[in-house]
Design an enzyme around this catalytic site. Structure first.
Site, PDB file in Angstrom:
ATOM      1  N   HIS A   4      -5.284  -3.015  -2.951  1.00 34.27           N
ATOM      2  CA  HIS A   4      -4.886  -2.057  -3.998  1.00 34.27           C
ATOM      3  C   HIS A   4      -4.750  -2.701  -5.375  1.00 34.27           C
ATOM      4  CE1 HIS A   4      -4.232   1.263  -1.230  1.00 34.27           C
ATOM      5  NE2 HIS A   4      -3.768   0.352  -0.395  1.00 34.27           N
ATOM      6  N   LYS A  52     -11.662   1.066  -2.144  1.00 35.55           N
ATOM      7  CA  LYS A  52     -10.673   1.760  -2.966  1.00 35.55           C
ATOM      8  C   LYS A  52     -11.159   1.813  -4.421  1.00 35.55           C
ATOM      9  CE  LYS A  52      -7.499   1.217   0.679  1.00 35.55           C
ATOM     10  NZ  LYS A  52      -6.719   0.320   1.503  1.00 35.55           N
ATOM     11  N   SER A  85       0.797  -1.216   0.000  1.00 33.54           N
ATOM     12  CA  SER A  85       0.000   0.000   0.000  1.00 33.54           C
ATOM     13  C   SER A  85       0.832   1.269   0.000  1.00 33.54           C
ATOM     14  CB  SER A  85      -0.949  -0.001   1.199  1.00 33.54           C
ATOM     15  OG  SER A  85      -0.236  -0.132   2.411  1.00 33.54           O
TER      16      SER A  85
HETATM   17  C1  LIG Z   1      -6.801   0.110   2.953  1.00 27.58           C
HETATM   18  C2  LIG Z   1      -6.253  -1.227   3.242  1.00 27.58           C
HETATM   19  C3  LIG Z   1      -6.933  -2.124   4.057  1.00 27.58           C
HETATM   20  C4  LIG Z   1      -8.145  -1.733   4.835  1.00 27.58           C
HETATM   21  O1  LIG Z   1      -9.293  -1.693   4.029  1.00 27.58           O
HETATM   22  P1  LIG Z   1     -10.520  -0.776   4.516  1.00 27.58           P
HETATM   23  O2  LIG Z   1     -11.645  -1.267   3.676  1.00 27.58           O
HETATM   24  O3  LIG Z   1     -10.132   0.630   4.247  1.00 27.58           O
HETATM   25  O4  LIG Z   1     -10.722  -1.048   5.962  1.00 27.58           O
HETATM   26  C5  LIG Z   1      -6.430  -3.395   4.189  1.00 27.58           C
HETATM   27  N1  LIG Z   1      -5.290  -3.757   3.591  1.00 27.58           N
HETATM   28  C6  LIG Z   1      -4.599  -2.918   2.801  1.00 27.58           C
HETATM   29  C7  LIG Z   1      -3.351  -3.390   2.146  1.00 27.58           C
HETATM   30  C8  LIG Z   1      -5.050  -1.628   2.617  1.00 27.58           C
HETATM   31  O5  LIG Z   1      -4.335  -0.774   1.885  1.00 27.58           O
END
Ligand SMILES: *Cc1c(COP(=O)(O)O)cnc(C)c1O
Length: 384
Positions: A210, A239, A182
């Site tokens: 991602h 995302k 991330s």
């Molecule tokens: C953003 C993210 C999460 C968390 O997901 P949310 O739906 O925002 O709680 C989990 N793992 C990774 C790698 C992320 O970047």
């Protein structure tokens, strides 16, 4: 109570002294990549809305319609009365996209990892975690009570050594990694991870928060490695899908176990209908227009080529400054030019690697990408 306020004040002062205090900034997102702050409109390179789905007219309409049809909230745990009809449609859509038998939707990606990992491993087991894996993988690992063994980032020789040492002593073993990292945007070698896991009877969990929607026609990082066996494919709706929520795609047996045992599913309220409706609409758009999923990476590569950096592997590109103050200063300078690029500091990234973390989106204009690259090239020259 005095000791409580004193504790909070001291903690804040010490974070301030290290440029590590964080503050919320009210932000209004508009169409395109525009974020309004303090009355100023900035072009954001810090949103994870890679496909512009959060403002897509069909996605917003689906969210509104779902709320009108099924209510604003799910009203209870999915196991009580919160399993509204959109959730099973969404699970079918996710399983189809990922090519798995089944899927289980959670309240968020964070909650998914917090629920999945302790359901599968516990005391007497081992979990090997990539050193740069997301905070919620570490949190799930800690909650599980399994022995936690970090391995060096994307270092398969290190993982093999540790698996060899740890596996014989453990009842069950899980290997957990981000599919796309991330804060660095690089991709895990899922083919090699899969081979190692099979050789050592370890279960592979890949967090593709991602990757979904932006790699391999939207199917995510796992699909870049057709030979890889990834039995636990976790991800988020928050995302590229522009909504909110998390999921795990896997076999029917694993999903059925999660639905009866994962504590963040059993003891938390189901995902609201609007979030499920929005994610379903986003999945439809991705399935109908796979070309759209390729644009964020194309924008990221336009940026990395302009700056002379190695080709981007995903829509995430880090530009490392080192110290927290240098990263904050770079972010402030870009804001003066009309760009929102938030500085990322420890503990989100390792000490000494504070950075600008850029997230490219299908809604960015090429001209803005080039203008940003040139502005950052200038900042790096000044800093050097
Ligand atoms: C953003 C993210 C999460 C968390 O997901 P949310 O739906 O925002 O709680 C989990 N793992 C990774 C790698 C992320 O970047």
């Amino acid at each position: 109570m005095q000791s409580l306020e004193a504790f909070a004040d001291e903690k804040l002062a010490s974070l301030d002294a290290k440029s590590l205090r964080r503050r919320l900034k009210p932000s209004r997102r508009h169409d395109g990549a525009v974020v309004e702050r303090d009355g100023r409109r900035l072009i954001s390179f810090s949103c994870n809305d890679y496909l512009g789905m959060a403002h897509h007219p069909l996605v917003r309409a689906a969210a509104a319609e779902a709320a009108l049809n099924y209510g604003a909230g799910a009203a209870a745990s999915r196991l009580v009365t919160g399993d509204h009809p959109l959730l099973s449609d969404l699970e079918k859509g996710l399983a189809r996209l990922k090519g798995t038998e089944a899927a289980c939707v959670f309240g968020s990606g964070y909650l998914a990892n917090l629920g999945v990992i302790p359901t599968l491993v516990g005391p007497g087991d081992v979990i090997l975690v990539d050193a740069l894996a997301h905070a919620c993988i570490w949190a799930g690992a800690q909650l599980s009570g399994a022995r936690i063994v970090p391995f060096a980032h994307n270092d398969m020789a290190d993982l093999e050594r540790r698996l060899g040492a740890e596996r014989p002593r453990a009842r069950r073993a899980l290997v957990a990694t981000d599919g796309v990292f991330s804060m660095d945007g690089d991709i895990a070698p899922l083919d090699q991870l899969s081979v190692l896991c099979q050789a050592h009877d370890a279960w592979l969990l890949s967090d593709d928060a991602h990757g979904v929607g932006v790699l391999a026609q939207g199917r995510g990082s796992g699909a870049l490695f057709p030979e890889a066996k990834i039995p636990l494919q976790m991800g988020t709706l928050s995302k590229a899908l522009g909504s909110y929520g998390g999921y795990l795609c896997g076999s029917r047996a694993v999903v059925d176990l999660l639905k009866t045992r994962a504590r963040t599913l059993v003891y938390a309220t189901g995902l609201p209908p609007a979030s499920a409706g929005a994610a379903l609409a986003a999945l439809d758009i991705i399935n109908a227009d796979p070309g759209l999923t390729e644009t964020p990476l194309a924008k990221a590569r336009l940026f990395t080529r302009r700056l002379g950096l190695p080709d981007a592997e995903s829509p995430i590109v880090p530009v490392i400054f080192g110290g927290a103050e240098a990263a904050l200063a770079a972010s402030a300078a870009l804001e003066n030019l009309g760009f929102l690029v938030v500085a990322i500091r420890p503990p989100t990234v390792p000490e000494g690697t504070a950075r600008l973390r850029l997230a490219f989106s299908a809604v960015h204009d090429d001209a803005d990408v080039i203008r940003l690259a040139d502005a950052i090239a200038h900042l790096r020259k000044v800093a050097a």
